[in-house]
Enzyme design. Sequence first.
Site, PDB file in Angstrom:
ATOM      1  N   CYS A  10       0.807  -1.220   0.000  1.00  0.00           N
ATOM      2  CA  CYS A  10       0.000   0.000   0.000  1.00  0.00           C
ATOM      3  C   CYS A  10       0.842   1.273   0.000  1.00  0.00           C
ATOM      4  O   CYS A  10       0.310   2.363  -0.172  1.00  0.00           O
ATOM      5  CB  CYS A  10      -0.928   0.014   1.216  1.00  0.00           C
ATOM      6  SG  CYS A  10       0.002   0.007   2.755  1.00  0.00           S
ATOM      7  N   CYS A  54      -1.349  -5.297   7.079  1.00  0.00           N
ATOM      8  CA  CYS A  54      -1.065  -4.018   7.751  1.00  0.00           C
ATOM      9  C   CYS A  54      -0.312  -4.229   9.066  1.00  0.00           C
ATOM     10  O   CYS A  54       0.408  -3.338   9.516  1.00  0.00           O
ATOM     11  CB  CYS A  54      -2.359  -3.271   8.026  1.00  0.00           C
ATOM     12  SG  CYS A  54      -3.385  -3.072   6.560  1.00  0.00           S
TER      13      CYS A  54
HETATM   14 FE1  FES Z   1      -1.358   0.416   4.358  1.00  0.00          FE
HETATM   15 FE2  FES Z   1      -2.918  -0.793   6.108  1.00  0.00          FE
HETATM   16  S1  FES Z   1      -3.453  -0.165   4.096  1.00  0.00           S
HETATM   17  S2  FES Z   1      -0.845  -0.298   6.312  1.00  0.00           S
END
Ligand code: FES
Length: 127
Positions: free
Chosen positions: A37, A106
Site C-alpha cells: 500500500c 497491515c
Molecule cells: Fe497500508 Fe494498512 S493499508 S498499512
Amino acid sequence: MYIDEYSDKVKDHFFHPKHNGKLEDADGMGKVGNPKCGDVMELFIKVEDNKISEIKFQTFGCATAIASTDALCELAKGMTLEDAEKISKQDIVDYLGGMPAIKVHCSILGEEALREAIKDYRSKGKT
Ligand code: FES
C-alpha cells in the site's frame, strides 16, 4: 470494510493508542514501508538490561496499522530483545481477537519496524 468488522480491542487500540509518538532519545529506530500500500512506519525503542523499556511508533498507515502496532508495542514492552523479535503478525492478530483477513498485511509494518529498531540498536554496539 465496515467498522463492525473489527474487534472491540482493535477499535480501542485505534481510537486510544498508548504508544503513538516519537522517542527523541531512542536507542534504536526502525523505518519500513509496506509494499502493498506504500504506507510507512517508524518505530522507536529504549532498552534497559536487554529489555524494551519504552516503545513508540508513528505512521501514515491505516487504522489497522495503528491498532496492530499499538498492540505490538503493548506486547513487546518489558520483553527481552530476543523475545520481542519473535513476535509474529499472528501473535498480534490473536492478541487483538482477530482481524479481517484483507487487513492482516497491515500488521506486518509494525513487526518489521520493531525488528529494524532492534537491529539498529545492536548496530550501535550497545549489547
Ligand atoms: Fe497500508 Fe494498512 S493499508 S498499512
